[in-house]
Design a protein around this motif. Sequence first.
Motif, PDB file in Angstrom:
ATOM      1  N   THR A  17       0.821  -1.052  -0.792  1.00 58.19           N
ATOM      2  CA  THR A  17      -0.019   0.107   0.105  1.00 58.19           C
ATOM      3  C   THR A  17       0.645   1.326  -0.001  1.00 58.19           C
ATOM      4  OG1 THR A  17      -0.009   0.294   2.122  1.00 58.19           O
ATOM      5  CG2 THR A  17      -1.991  -1.103   0.846  1.00 58.19           C
ATOM      6  N   GLU A  18       2.294   0.803   0.554  1.00 52.74           N
ATOM      7  CA  GLU A  18       3.055   2.681  -0.022  1.00 52.74           C
ATOM      8  C   GLU A  18       3.525   2.474  -1.418  1.00 52.74           C
ATOM      9  OE1 GLU A  18       7.026   3.694   2.585  1.00 52.74           O
ATOM     10  OE2 GLU A  18       5.865   2.154   3.097  1.00 52.74           O
ATOM     11  N   THR A  19       3.789   3.711  -1.488  1.00 52.45           N
ATOM     12  CA  THR A  19       4.713   3.844  -2.569  1.00 52.45           C
ATOM     13  C   THR A  19       6.084   4.922  -2.346  1.00 52.45           C
ATOM     14  OG1 THR A  19       2.259   4.860  -3.577  1.00 52.45           O
ATOM     15  CG2 THR A  19       3.798   5.479  -5.235  1.00 52.45           C
ATOM     16  N   TRP A  20       6.913   4.139  -3.413  1.00 49.28           N
ATOM     17  CA  TRP A  20       7.867   4.714  -2.866  1.00 49.28           C
ATOM     18  C   TRP A  20       8.929   5.435  -4.671  1.00 49.28           C
ATOM     19  CZ3 TRP A  20       8.214  -1.254  -1.737  1.00 49.28           C
ATOM     20  CH2 TRP A  20       8.193  -0.646  -0.364  1.00 49.28           C
ATOM     21  N   SER A 126       7.043   1.233  -8.300  1.00 49.44           N
ATOM     22  CA  SER A 126       7.688   1.930  -7.126  1.00 49.44           C
ATOM     23  C   SER A 126       5.754   1.967  -6.632  1.00 49.44           C
ATOM     24  CB  SER A 126       6.816   3.689  -8.223  1.00 49.44           C
ATOM     25  OG  SER A 126       6.502   3.404  -9.212  1.00 49.44           O
ATOM     26  N   ASN A 127       5.648   2.111  -6.954  1.00 50.83           N
ATOM     27  CA  ASN A 127       4.107   0.765  -6.193  1.00 50.83           C
ATOM     28  C   ASN A 127       4.338  -0.705  -4.743  1.00 50.83           C
ATOM     29  OD1 ASN A 127       3.831  -0.899  -7.944  1.00 50.83           O
ATOM     30  ND2 ASN A 127       2.052  -0.665  -7.924  1.00 50.83           N
ATOM     31  N   SER A 129       5.030  -3.009  -6.234  1.00 50.16           N
ATOM     32  CA  SER A 129       4.810  -4.638  -6.620  1.00 50.16           C
ATOM     33  C   SER A 129       5.131  -5.247  -7.147  1.00 50.16           C
ATOM     34  CB  SER A 129       3.308  -4.550  -7.850  1.00 50.16           C
ATOM     35  OG  SER A 129       3.581  -3.437  -9.088  1.00 50.16           O
TER      36      SER A 129
END
Length: 359
Positions: A17-20, A126-127, A129
């Motif tokens: 659920t975190e975005t990098w 980045s998400n 996955s």
Amino acid sequence: MEIYVLSLLLLGVLVLTETWAGSHSLKYFYAAMSQPGLAKPRFISVTYVDDQQVLSFDSDRESQSTEPRTPWIKQEIPDYWERETQISREATQRYRMCLQKVSSYYNHSEGGVHTYQRLSGCEVFSNGSFSRGFVQYAYDGQDYLALDTETLRWIAGNTGALNNKLKWEADQSVAKYWKGYMQEECVYWLHRYLENGKQTLLKTDPPYVQVTRHTSSDGKVTLRCRAQDFYPAEISLTWLRDGEEQLQETELIETRPAGDGTFQKWAAVGMLSGNEQKYTCRVQHEGLPERLFLKWEPQSSSVGLSAGVITALLLLLAAVIVGVVIWRKNTSDENRGSYITTESSDSAQGSDVSLTAKA
């Protein structure tokens, strides 16, 4: 074991659920090395998250333990270190046997200098996955086997690897294990490391870029676009001539660590003298809000700058000279006034003395 894997998957889903910013990778390097004088082949493993080394193991170390290579990973619990050390010790025994077996496929003697290596790991978007996974083997620095993760077929680097290729393709459990590992467990550990080390792993330092001109002894002109002090390591330097990419004419060096946690890279392009202003260096990096476009600044700009500096210095010198002249004039007037006053006083005193003498 099933509970352990399930917990990995659950935690992995939570982290998704975190975005990098940008993509990220987890890579494991294994190497077994034999050479004359060694009783047993030496085994070394190194773990990288993106461009940072985080773990290492060396069978020649007295501790025989997996060791941290970055401060943030030291916060891991004791069970983690026991697990990593156990994995490394088991890998030591396994890869020593693999080196011996693979050497026999090439009819190499046990007393020679040989290496057996493996690179494995995964990348995420980045998400968070899954993006891709990889596992590759090498023998004596040459490609040995690599897994095609789409077809689950093994690609042999040469005839010496055919024995292993046929064996592993006959037993699909090997390829299926690697596919599951790359997509699940590897992704879990990458998420965990990114969370624990986000203060350093997720930072972005923009590059400092400059374009310089160089002339060789034969008169050839080269423009060099140099980027430094940037993180992460992924960067694009492209030379454009009148807006067109000059990929074939560009000389690039690989991105190199600067030794302080940042990276550096340069790209050079040759040309005839007088064509410098047709070339532009385009720079793309995660730390930049937008792409940079830089040209070489002609020497005239430097001369103009130097002339401006010289003019300022001359004005400053003139002001100093004027100040000195005014100061000397004021000082001279004060001394002259003092002399007149003293002379008058001396005259007066002389008169008094004279008068007294006459009395």
